[in-house]
Design an enzyme around this catalytic site. Structure first.
Site, PDB file in Angstrom:
ATOM      1  N   ASP A 543      80.389  30.366  51.165  1.00 58.22           N
ATOM      2  CA  ASP A 543      81.359  31.403  50.215  1.00 58.22           C
ATOM      3  C   ASP A 543      82.749  31.024  50.823  1.00 58.22           C
ATOM      4  O   ASP A 543      82.983  30.493  51.810  1.00 58.22           O
ATOM      5  CB  ASP A 543      80.766  32.571  50.242  1.00 58.22           C
ATOM      6  N   GLU A 623      69.649  -2.333  58.373  1.00 59.78           N
ATOM      7  CA  GLU A 623      70.007  -1.060  57.955  1.00 59.78           C
ATOM      8  C   GLU A 623      71.373  -0.864  58.817  1.00 59.78           C
ATOM      9  O   GLU A 623      72.081  -0.208  58.171  1.00 59.78           O
ATOM     10  CB  GLU A 623      68.859  -0.301  58.203  1.00 59.78           C
TER      11      GLU A 623
END
Ligand code: GLA
Length: 751
Positions: A543, A623
């Protein structure tokens, strides 16, 4: 009062009774009528400053109370007028904004216009975050004072204007100047009655690990209401809503946004009345709220940020992104590139020691990662989630020495070091609880619920906040810490403070949030170089209130790339890319056990603060090579991604594909992210219309042999048509199939 020419945005006329707030593209108008009722006349596309009270269409409505003595004007009723500050108990039967219980037991609030004042700067709210002025842009403030005839209660209404972002803020302060105490049982941050439009409300619903899904519902005579009474702004609803015209989309239609700069209980509601006006309201939820105010005491609401767009949701979102980045977020990282971090949580959970952590850091550094974040489990007696919270001193046995020693080892590798805290919580199995059992929120005589085996410290009490600050300060003074992840992992129940009087128990949930803000203020003031990331089981406190202290927030505990498409897409309606914590995690993903390509995981996580949440030592060589390229890519483009202008192009809620893009301020660079969940076959031509480019500039597009002009890309679109993997076996590289993504880099060509 400042000179007329200094005040550009707030226009006052008709003997100081007509107020028009002007932003770049929007206008907001109010008028104090001859009975001093403050009427809401307009909020929408920019217009002039003529008095719009002629839009009010009054008739003698049966059963609409009439405040005048018999005779004069039976058409005048508080129940039908469009108002700014609806009272309670005095004839407006719609939802009120303020409820007061007076000393004699009566309930009534009837505030009338008294006077006004204009300030050439933004207003602050004691103890709470609010939009602040910068050198580049200062806000303006209109303060309207309202009084009650029957009491000595004064209401101050604050209207802030930020012209460039088309933002108007509202907040209110209620002062008890009377001789007797009052109980303030409800006080919202704003209310307004919108006269003519038919609206739909967009709100964000969710749950743990799937936050902020935008849902939409027509506003009719049944109330549309969302909110939280959990003590956090919550996973379940976000303190942001949008009222938009029926059918409004990303690029068309008028929309009014409202979001609350607050991290606790809230309510937002819209409802049509008998005259089809829409009453729109937001503020602290009245459940478990009651403010006892003695003579001379006051209550301040949190601030609501209103914003208007006449051309759809994308513009509205961009206005919110801008105002949050520039006037909410603060500190050293406000405009800084956010460090690429690796967090050990999903790599180890509680099962780690110094050796494991150093191995992760060592490998991560080789991959181009810039910071190691040590998550839950480094302190007290914390081997699982049954114990240890509240004891913020390093477990030297587990970490093989002090925090300073560990930090130094990580620094020597060329990495920054960050730490996880959960300052507001305590386990019963902790020194802190054993010493201070009355420091938790707990109602005497009742069973006290736990959440994840933990209890909530009473942050409404200054000594509790100060004690936690003391523990944290010591760690941060002893060791060079660059980042803090501040977590909060349960909602509140049995709320009761052991030091507050019976009359003051209704203040506790709000004062708790003020305590959280106070601790943040103390820590960010004392350690201004530390980057804070807020977290509450993922995104339960995402928020604007917390973004004032922590410019980024852990968006969700779900790190799966497909789920994250939805979560980050929904979050972007209000919150900027720079605020969204987003990490590449291992596969199968720990939350949903889905396998997605490393490429897709990164292509989603780039649109956030970016980092990793896996064990780099468990990766294959291929990777690791790919991750080196990913970190290099992010370092090259993070300014553009995190601070560029963000556009949503295709919604993951509407179908099988999603697309979004960022554009640089000079429009010479852009990155488009395109994602497809399941691979289809033979589905024909497809393109995505881009946005925000310079129509007259030619753009070279990566992965494509062609350059196209901005107008072509925005009108004809960027082609994304392709064939299914099985139809193109020669070119199949293992990356096709389900869960695919592509990034398109656009660069304006020198002509
Ligand atoms: C919460 C957070 C996670 C992690 C754990 C640690 O769930 O959202 O990211 O930090 O707590 O306990």
């Amino acid at each position: 009062m400042p000179q007329e020419e200094e005040i550009m945005a707030i226009k006052v006329s008709e003997n100081g009774r007509l107020f028009t707030l002007q932003t770049k593209d929007s206008s907001y108008q109010m008028f104090a009528d001859d009975k001093n009722v403050l009427l809401h006349l307009y909020y929408g596309e920019k217009i002039g400053e003529e008095n719009l009270s002629g839009l009010i269409f009054c008739t003698d409505m049966g059963f609409a109370g009439n405040p005048e003595e018999a005779g004069p004007n039976r058409k005048y009723s508080l129940d039908t007028l469009p108002q700014e500050i609806p009272g309670s108990g005095v004839g407006d039967f719609r939802d009120d904004m303020i409820e007061i219980r007076h000393a004699d037991g009566s309930f009534a609030a009837d505030f009338r216009f008294d006077s006004y004042e204009i300030l050439d700067h933004s207003y602050a709210i004691p103890g709470m975050p609010a939009l602040y002025d910068t050198e580049e842009e200062k806000g303006e403030t209109l303060v309207i004072t309202m009084t009650e005839k029957a009491s000595d209660i004064v209401l101050k209404l604050f209207y802030g204007v930020f012209e460039n972002e088309n933002v108007i803020t509202r907040a209110a302060r209620l002062e008890n100047h009377g001789e007797t105490a009052i109980e303030l049982e409800k006080m919202l941050s704003f209310s307004m009655d919108l006269m003519y439009e038919n609206y739909e409300m967009i709100y964000f619903s969710g749950r743990h690990a799937m936050e902020r899904t935008a849902e939409r519902i027509p506003v009719q005579h049944a109330k549309v209401e969302i909110g939280s009474t959990r003590g956090t702004s919550s996973h379940h609803y976000n303190p942001a809503v949008i009222l938009c015209e029926e059918g409004a989309g990303e690029t068309h239609g008028s929309c009014i946004g409202a979001c609350l700069v607050y991290s606790g209980n809230f309510v937002a509601a819209a409802q049509k009345d008998q005259k089809n006006q829409t009453r729109f309201q937001m503020g602290i939820h009245p459940t478990n709220f009651c403010f006892h105010l003695e003579k001379g005491e006051a209550f301040d609401t949190p601030q609501a940020i209103l914003s208007y767009s006449g051309t759809g949701l994308t513009k509205l979102s961009q206005q919110y992104h801008e105002i949050i980045r520039e006037h909410i977020c603060r500190g050293a990282y406000k405009h800084a590139k956010r460090p690429i971090l690796i967090n050990n949580w999903e790599a180890t959970y509680f099962d780690f020691n110094e050796e494991k952590i150093l191995k992760i850091a060592e490998q991560a550094q080789k991959l181009g990662i810039e910071m190691l974040v040590l998550d839950d489990g480094w302190f007290g007696k914390r081997e699982d989630d049954n114990s240890g919270l509240g004891d913020w001193f390093v477990n030297e046995k587990k970490m093989n020495g002090s925090m300073a020693q560990l930090a130094e080892k990580i620094h020597k590798m060329g990495m920054k070091f960050g730490l996880w805290f959960e300052p507001e919580m305590v386990n019963k199995d902790s020194n802190l609880y054993r010493e201070h059992p009355d420091w938790i929120l707990s109602t005497p005589g009742r069973h006290i619920s736990h959440g994840r085996n933990q209890y909530i410290l009473d942050f409404s009490r200054a000594e509790v906040v100060d004690a936690i600050y003391g523990q944290m300060e010591k760690i941060l003074e002893d060791a060079p810490i660059s980042y803090i992840k501040w977590d909060m992992n349960r909602c509140m129940s049995e709320v009761y403070s052991h030091t507050a009087s019976a009359a003051d128990q209704g203040k506790v949930m709000h004062q708790y949030i003020l305590g959280v803000y106070r601790l943040y203020e103390k820590l960010t003031g004392r350690f201004p170089e530390i980057l804070f990331e807020s977290c509450a089981s993922g995104g339960s406190r995402f928020d604007p209130g917390l973004l004032y202290y922590a410019p980024q927030a852990w968006t969700s505990d779900d790190t799966d790339a497909v789920e994250r498409c939805k979560i980050q897409y929904g979050t972007s309606l209000v919150y900027p890319v720079s605020s969204m914590g987003s990490h590449v995690s291992a596969v199968p993903n720990h939350q949903v056990l889905r396998n997605t390509s490393l490429k897709m995981r990164a292509d989603v996580a780039y649109f956030g603060t970016f980092g990793y949440e896996l064990n780099p030592n468990s990766l294959t060589e291929a990777e690791r090579e790919a991750i080196k390229k990913q970190t290099a890519f992010m370092k090259e483009h993070r300014s553009l991604i995190q601070y560029g202008t963000f556009y949503r192009l295709q919604s993951p809620f509407a179908g099988n594909e999603m697309a979004w893009m960022v554009v640089s301020e000079d429009k010479k660079e852009a990155i488009v992210g395109w994602y497809r969940f399941l691979e289809p076959i033979n589905i024909g031509y497809r393109s995505v219309r881009l946005q925000g480019l310079d129509p007259k500039l030619p753009y070279q597009i990566s992965n494509m042999e062609m350059a196209l002009y901005g107008d072509e890309l925005m009108q004809a679109g960027l082609i994304v048509s392709d064939v299914a993997s099985g139809q193109n076996p020669e070119q199949y590289n293992g990356e096709n199939g389900d869960f695919q993504s592509r990034l398109y880099l656009l660069k304006a060509k020198e002509e």
